[in-house]
Write a protein that holds these residues in place. Structure first.
Motif, PDB file in Angstrom:
ATOM      1  N   TYR A 150       1.010  -1.545   0.301  1.00 35.43           N
ATOM      2  CA  TYR A 150      -0.112  -0.475  -0.271  1.00 35.43           C
ATOM      3  C   TYR A 150       0.965   1.184   0.379  1.00 35.43           C
ATOM      4  CZ  TYR A 150      -2.939   3.767   1.319  1.00 35.43           C
ATOM      5  OH  TYR A 150      -3.717   5.306   1.141  1.00 35.43           O
ATOM      6  N   LEU A 165       3.134   2.059  -3.404  1.00 37.79           N
ATOM      7  CA  LEU A 165       1.987   2.371  -4.836  1.00 37.79           C
ATOM      8  C   LEU A 165       1.061   3.538  -4.079  1.00 37.79           C
ATOM      9  CD1 LEU A 165      -0.343  -1.048  -5.277  1.00 37.79           C
ATOM     10  CD2 LEU A 165       0.897   0.413  -6.544  1.00 37.79           C
ATOM     11  N   TYR A 166       1.337   3.938  -2.668  1.00 37.95           N
ATOM     12  CA  TYR A 166       0.724   5.261  -2.491  1.00 37.95           C
ATOM     13  C   TYR A 166       2.139   6.562  -2.966  1.00 37.95           C
ATOM     14  CZ  TYR A 166      -0.408   9.587   0.679  1.00 37.95           C
ATOM     15  OH  TYR A 166      -0.877  10.687   1.343  1.00 37.95           O
ATOM     16  N   LEU A 170       3.914   6.227  -5.429  1.00 41.15           N
ATOM     17  CA  LEU A 170       4.417   6.014  -6.623  1.00 41.15           C
ATOM     18  C   LEU A 170       3.627   6.808  -7.042  1.00 41.15           C
ATOM     19  CD1 LEU A 170       5.278   2.254  -7.179  1.00 41.15           C
ATOM     20  CD2 LEU A 170       7.172   4.231  -8.067  1.00 41.15           C
ATOM     21  N   ASN A 171       2.354   6.640  -6.892  1.00 45.23           N
ATOM     22  CA  ASN A 171       0.654   7.518  -7.335  1.00 45.23           C
ATOM     23  C   ASN A 171       1.301   8.809  -7.078  1.00 45.23           C
ATOM     24  OD1 ASN A 171      -1.914   8.284  -7.960  1.00 45.23           O
ATOM     25  ND2 ASN A 171      -2.445   8.009  -6.133  1.00 45.23           N
ATOM     26  N   HIS A 172       1.837   9.284  -5.808  1.00 51.52           N
ATOM     27  CA  HIS A 172       1.694  10.626  -5.483  1.00 51.52           C
ATOM     28  C   HIS A 172       2.802  11.399  -6.444  1.00 51.52           C
ATOM     29  CE1 HIS A 172      -1.001  12.169  -2.542  1.00 51.52           C
ATOM     30  NE2 HIS A 172      -1.289  10.683  -2.579  1.00 51.52           N
ATOM     31  N   THR A 184       3.824   9.996  -9.581  1.00 54.93           N
ATOM     32  CA  THR A 184       3.730  10.010 -11.073  1.00 54.93           C
ATOM     33  C   THR A 184       2.648  11.252 -11.050  1.00 54.93           C
ATOM     34  OG1 THR A 184       2.819   7.977 -10.759  1.00 54.93           O
ATOM     35  CG2 THR A 184       1.751   9.112 -12.578  1.00 54.93           C
ATOM     36  N   SER A 218      -4.797  -0.139  -1.998  1.00 54.11           N
ATOM     37  CA  SER A 218      -4.481  -0.560  -2.891  1.00 54.11           C
ATOM     38  C   SER A 218      -4.228  -0.141  -4.195  1.00 54.11           C
ATOM     39  CB  SER A 218      -3.377  -1.605  -2.711  1.00 54.11           C
ATOM     40  OG  SER A 218      -2.565  -1.930  -1.245  1.00 54.11           O
ATOM     41  N   GLN A 267      -4.882   3.839  -4.894  1.00 54.70           N
ATOM     42  CA  GLN A 267      -3.675   3.978  -5.523  1.00 54.70           C
ATOM     43  C   GLN A 267      -3.785   3.321  -7.042  1.00 54.70           C
ATOM     44  OE1 GLN A 267      -2.283   6.403  -3.553  1.00 54.70           O
ATOM     45  NE2 GLN A 267      -4.284   6.306  -2.962  1.00 54.70           N
TER      46      GLN A 267
END
Lengths: 54, 190
Positions: free
Chosen positions: A15, A18-19, A21-23, A25, B82, B85
């Motif tokens: 989690y 991914l959090y 990486l998403n922020h 991107t 997850s 995201q």
């Protein structure tokens, strides 16, 4: 019990990865939603809340 | 035929919003404009179907073999968070148009309890993978139908002569209650 701990650590790690990486991107051009834009409800704790209503 | 019955049952007869009262928060919060309601509904379909597949696979191929099924709730919560995201990141990279359409509603789905509810119900009901996918689609389709119709009703209510004390959330809740009563008429259909 040890499997439960390992599994919990693993899904937490997934989690947070991914959090982050998403922020990191960048949003496509014209699709920036970085500033909170939602005025749907009155939940002042929501991070998507419009600034002018808080 | 069984899958069709499952779809009708979960989408309309046992509607997730009006009979189980999941996802009331987005129903009230994102139903002020039909366009926003439609975007939210589509985003929910997208997430619930994928979450149904992922959580079912994790439950039967990880939690059951490791004998840690008591970890299902925390697992599903983190997996759904997850997944949202990941989908947001994927859409940023591959489909800017879809990302733009879903907008701020995609991250808001993390807090939509219907997603978690469907994941848990799929396990409790003992569905196989195909049934879990159909159930996920049916529930999210039911959510889309209700939130869109509710948004159309609320739009008309804005132009109606509603008494001062009932304006806003009170009349919206009364309307939702009447919709819930109406959907009770479908009980016994399947």
């Amino acid at each position: 019990m040890i499997y439960a701990v390992i599994w919990f650590v693993l899904i937490c790690a997934i989690y947070f990865t991914l959090y982050i990486l998403n922020h990191r991107t960048p949003a496509p051009e014209g699709c920036e939603f970085e500033s909170p834009a939602c005025a749907g409800c009155h939940n002042i704790a929501c991070t998507h809340r419009k600034d002018d209503e808080s | 035929m069984k899958l069709f019955e499952l779809f009708i049952s979960l989408a309309f007869v046992n509607n997730v919003v009006l009979s189980k009262f999941y996802a009331i928060c987005p129903l009230m919060g994102v139903s002020k404009k039909p366009k926003n309601a439609l975007n939210m509904g589509l985003a929910v379909i997208f997430v619930i179907v994928i979450a149904s597949i992922v959580t079912w696979l994790l439950y039967y191929y990880v939690l059951v073999p490791l004998d840690i099924i008591y970890m299902d709730l925390i697992t599903f919560i983190l997996v759904i968070a997850s997944l949202v995201q990941f989908l947001e990141m994927l859409l940023k990279k591959t489909s800017p148009e879809v990302y733009k359409a879903m907008g701020v509603y995609l991250p808001l789905i993390t807090t939509n309890c219907a997603v978690l509810g469907v994941a848990l119900d799929n396990i409790t009901a003992g569905y196989n993978l195909i049934e879990a996918i159909v159930a996920g689609f049916a529930v999210s389709f039911g959510f889309l139908a209700v939130i869109y119709i509710f948004a159309l009703i609320r739009e008309r209510l804005d132009y109606s002569d509603v008494p001062e004390a009932f304006r806003g959330a009170p009349i919206a809740l009364i309307s939702a209650g009447i919709m819930a009563c109406a959907i009770c008429g479908l009980a016994g259909l399947i």
